[in-house]
Design an enzyme around this catalytic site. Structure first.
Site, PDB file in Angstrom:
ATOM      1  CG  ASP A  89      -1.887  -0.667   1.209  1.00  0.00           C
ATOM      2  OD1 ASP A  89      -1.880  -1.619   1.021  1.00  0.00           O
ATOM      3  OD2 ASP A  89      -3.270  -0.866   1.750  1.00  0.00           O
ATOM      4  CE  LYS A 151      -4.787   2.149   2.720  1.00  0.00           C
ATOM      5  NZ  LYS A 151      -3.829   1.424   3.370  1.00  0.00           N
ATOM      6  CE  LYS A 180      -6.649  -1.262   2.940  1.00  0.00           C
ATOM      7  NZ  LYS A 180      -5.058  -1.846   2.909  1.00  0.00           N
TER       8      LYS A 180
END
Length: 217
Positions: A89, A151, A180
């Site tokens: 991430d 995300k 996400k």
């Protein structure tokens, strides 16, 4: 609905101890969460604890600001993967996006994806710092760079995820990347709002409480 499979069970606070990380891993194994998300220092430990399970090891890169050189993100990603990370991430360079230096932002993401190869790359765009057009452009750049997910948030900035941003990101990625939602998701109601808005994965440290509400325990 397999709600457990939506969760990246997360512990990113700077004072997280080995004992706390171990607890998170045991919970993830017990409930079959998608991943355990940690800072790079804990990657090797988590990899060992999750070995031979279906729970993925997720490590953050360029976290939480994203304002480091691409070379630093490359080094962090390589080290994380060497230590057993299966998902990365990374945080975009928000300042570069606001400068409209789109070539830099695109390259920053693309090169980290090249390091990840077939491993999952989620790109944190930090929605709370962006206006609507910047959010759309960030999604466009993530897709172009080959990111697997966009995300919403680090959870360390001025706000976390909201359903409006998730819906916008879902629309802009149009199936070319997953979404996400992370940051500020503390209840089953909030988790379901994100899923209904289009989230494919949820990042939260309140996973056990949310699952408890869902299961009625």
């Amino acid at each position: 609905m397999d709600l457990n499979k939506y969760f990246d069970h997360t512990i990113l606070k700077p004072d997280a101890t080995a004992k706390q990380v171990e607890k998170i891993c045991k919970e993830a194994l017990k409930y079959g969460f998608a991943s355990v998300c940690v800072n790079q220092y804990r990657t090797k430990m988590v990899s060992q604890m999750l070995k031979d399970s279906n729970v993925k090891v997720c490590t953050v890169v360029g976290f939480p600001l994203g304002a480091v050189a691409t070379e630093v993100k490359i080094a962090e990603a390589k080290l994380a993967i060497a230590d057993g990370a299966e998902e990365i991430d990374m945080v975009i360079n928000v300042g570069a996006l606001k400068d409209k230096d789109y070539d830099y932002v695109l390259t920053d993401i693309r090169i980290v994806k090249e390091v990840c190869k077939d491993l999952v790359l989620k790109v944190i765009i930090e929605t709370c710092l962006l206006d609507e057009e910047e959010k759309k452009k960030a999604c466009e750049l993530c897709v172009e760079a080959g990111a697997d997910y966009v995300k919403t948030s680090t959870g360390f900035s001025t706000a976390g995820a909201n359903k409006e941003d998730v819906a916008l990101m879902k629309k802009e990625t149009a199936g070319r990347a997953k979404v996400k939602a992370s940051g500020g998701i503390h209840s089953y109601e909030e988790a379901m709002e994100m899923i209904e808005a289009g989230a494919d994965r949820l990042g939260t440290s309140a996973t056990i409480n949310i699952l408890g509400e869902y299961l009625g325990v």
